[in-house]
Design a protein around this motif. Structure first.
Motif, PDB file in Angstrom:
ATOM      1  N   ASP A   1      -7.532 -11.859  -1.042  1.00 45.81           N
ATOM      2  CA  ASP A   1      -6.316 -11.147  -1.416  1.00 45.81           C
ATOM      3  C   ASP A   1      -6.569 -10.395  -2.723  1.00 45.81           C
ATOM      4  O   ASP A   1      -7.662 -10.434  -3.284  1.00 45.81           O
ATOM      5  N   VAL A   2      -5.542  -9.703  -3.219  1.00 46.20           N
ATOM      6  CA  VAL A   2      -5.682  -8.907  -4.438  1.00 46.20           C
ATOM      7  C   VAL A   2      -6.067  -9.801  -5.620  1.00 46.20           C
ATOM      8  O   VAL A   2      -6.890  -9.416  -6.450  1.00 46.20           O
ATOM      9  N   ARG A   3      -5.513 -10.984  -5.683  1.00 43.87           N
ATOM     10  CA  ARG A   3      -5.862 -11.906  -6.772  1.00 43.87           C
ATOM     11  C   ARG A   3      -7.353 -12.231  -6.751  1.00 43.87           C
ATOM     12  O   ARG A   3      -8.013 -12.266  -7.777  1.00 43.87           O
TER      13      ARG A   3
ATOM     14  N   GLN B   1      -4.672  -8.145 -12.495  1.00 45.10           N
ATOM     15  CA  GLN B   1      -4.130  -7.961 -11.149  1.00 45.10           C
ATOM     16  C   GLN B   1      -3.558  -6.556 -10.919  1.00 45.10           C
ATOM     17  O   GLN B   1      -3.770  -5.987  -9.849  1.00 45.10           O
ATOM     18  N   PRO B   2      -2.860  -5.951 -11.910  1.00 48.74           N
ATOM     19  CA  PRO B   2      -2.395  -4.578 -11.667  1.00 48.74           C
ATOM     20  C   PRO B   2      -3.543  -3.590 -11.411  1.00 48.74           C
ATOM     21  O   PRO B   2      -3.437  -2.716 -10.555  1.00 48.74           O
TER      22      PRO B   2
ATOM     23  N   THR C   1      -0.998 -11.428   1.450  1.00 48.23           N
ATOM     24  CA  THR C   1      -1.612 -10.362   2.227  1.00 48.23           C
ATOM     25  C   THR C   1      -3.120 -10.431   2.045  1.00 48.23           C
ATOM     26  O   THR C   1      -3.614 -10.501   0.916  1.00 48.23           O
TER      27      THR C   1
ATOM     28  N   ARG D   1      -4.728  -4.077   5.096  1.00 47.32           N
ATOM     29  CA  ARG D   1      -4.008  -5.293   4.716  1.00 47.32           C
ATOM     30  C   ARG D   1      -3.479  -5.952   5.979  1.00 47.32           C
ATOM     31  O   ARG D   1      -3.037  -5.281   6.890  1.00 47.32           O
TER      32      ARG D   1
ATOM     33  N   VAL E   1      -7.290  -1.602  -4.827  1.00 48.46           N
ATOM     34  CA  VAL E   1      -7.097  -1.947  -3.413  1.00 48.46           C
ATOM     35  C   VAL E   1      -6.251  -0.884  -2.732  1.00 48.46           C
ATOM     36  O   VAL E   1      -6.562  -0.448  -1.612  1.00 48.46           O
ATOM     37  N   ALA E   2      -5.188  -0.437  -3.392  1.00 49.73           N
ATOM     38  CA  ALA E   2      -4.330   0.597  -2.812  1.00 49.73           C
ATOM     39  C   ALA E   2      -5.132   1.863  -2.514  1.00 49.73           C
ATOM     40  O   ALA E   2      -4.924   2.511  -1.471  1.00 49.73           O
TER      41      ALA E   2
ATOM     42  N   SER F   1      -4.787  -4.234  -7.921  1.00 47.75           N
ATOM     43  CA  SER F   1      -3.826  -3.687  -6.948  1.00 47.75           C
ATOM     44  C   SER F   1      -4.019  -2.189  -6.775  1.00 47.75           C
ATOM     45  O   SER F   1      -3.973  -1.671  -5.652  1.00 47.75           O
ATOM     46  N   LYS F   2      -4.249  -1.501  -7.878  1.00 48.86           N
ATOM     47  CA  LYS F   2      -4.458  -0.054  -7.834  1.00 48.86           C
ATOM     48  C   LYS F   2      -5.743   0.285  -7.074  1.00 48.86           C
ATOM     49  O   LYS F   2      -5.768   1.199  -6.246  1.00 48.86           O
TER      50      LYS F   2
END
Length: 149
Positions: free
Chosen positions: A53-55, A65-66, A93, A83, A72-73, A69-70
């Motif tokens: 996952d993102v973590r 994490q932010p 996710t 996802r 991964v996005a 997230s960016k």
């Protein structure tokens, strides 16, 4: 601290390798673009640790994490990752490579392996085997390091 010449030589080799990668040596050797940067690092993490996952991406890349997230996005937007809801925990996710993402990772593996073949081209099979064994052991040691002396 061990101040042996062997430890110093290993440290210098590590620095030289890091500097050559920073200078985009692989890109220069290929004569063009190679998958690189933090966005590509996400694909490496997904391949190595799926499902992740993102973590998990944040932890593996040592980013917050932010930022993860960016990254991964961007990989998802580029069609390189997808996802999926975790069937065991609907709040989570999981990330997987798409066919295009896997193709990019496979191409990177082929290219990096071709560079290793060039560098070790005049080595004997026994030398390659011994280096592979020791380098893998060395890299594994890094993954097990904990903060502190």
């Amino acid at each position: 601290m061990d101040d042996s010449p062997e430890v110093a030589a290993i440290e210098r080799a590590m620095v030289a390798l890091r500097r050559s990668q920073r200078r985009r040596t692989l890109q220069r050797l290929r004569g063009g673009e190679v998958p690189r940067g933090a966005s590509f690092d996400v694909l490496d993490v997904i391949e190595a640790e799926a499902p992740v996952d993102v973590r998990g991406v944040a932890t593996s890349l040592s980013v917050d994490q932010p930022r993860a997230s960016k990254l991964v996005a961007q990989a998802v937007a580029d069609g390189l990752a997808r996802r999926e809801a975790d069937q065991a925990d609907g709040r989570r996710t999981l990330l997987f490579l798409t066919a295009d993402g896997q193709a990019m990772v496979d191409e990177a593996h082929r290219f990096r392996q071709s560079v290793v073949e060039r560098v070790t081209g005049d080595w004997t099979p026994d030398e390659r085997a011994e280096f592979a064994r020791l380098f893998a052991r060395f890299a594994d040691g890094f993954t097990r390091l904990k903060p502190g002396p």
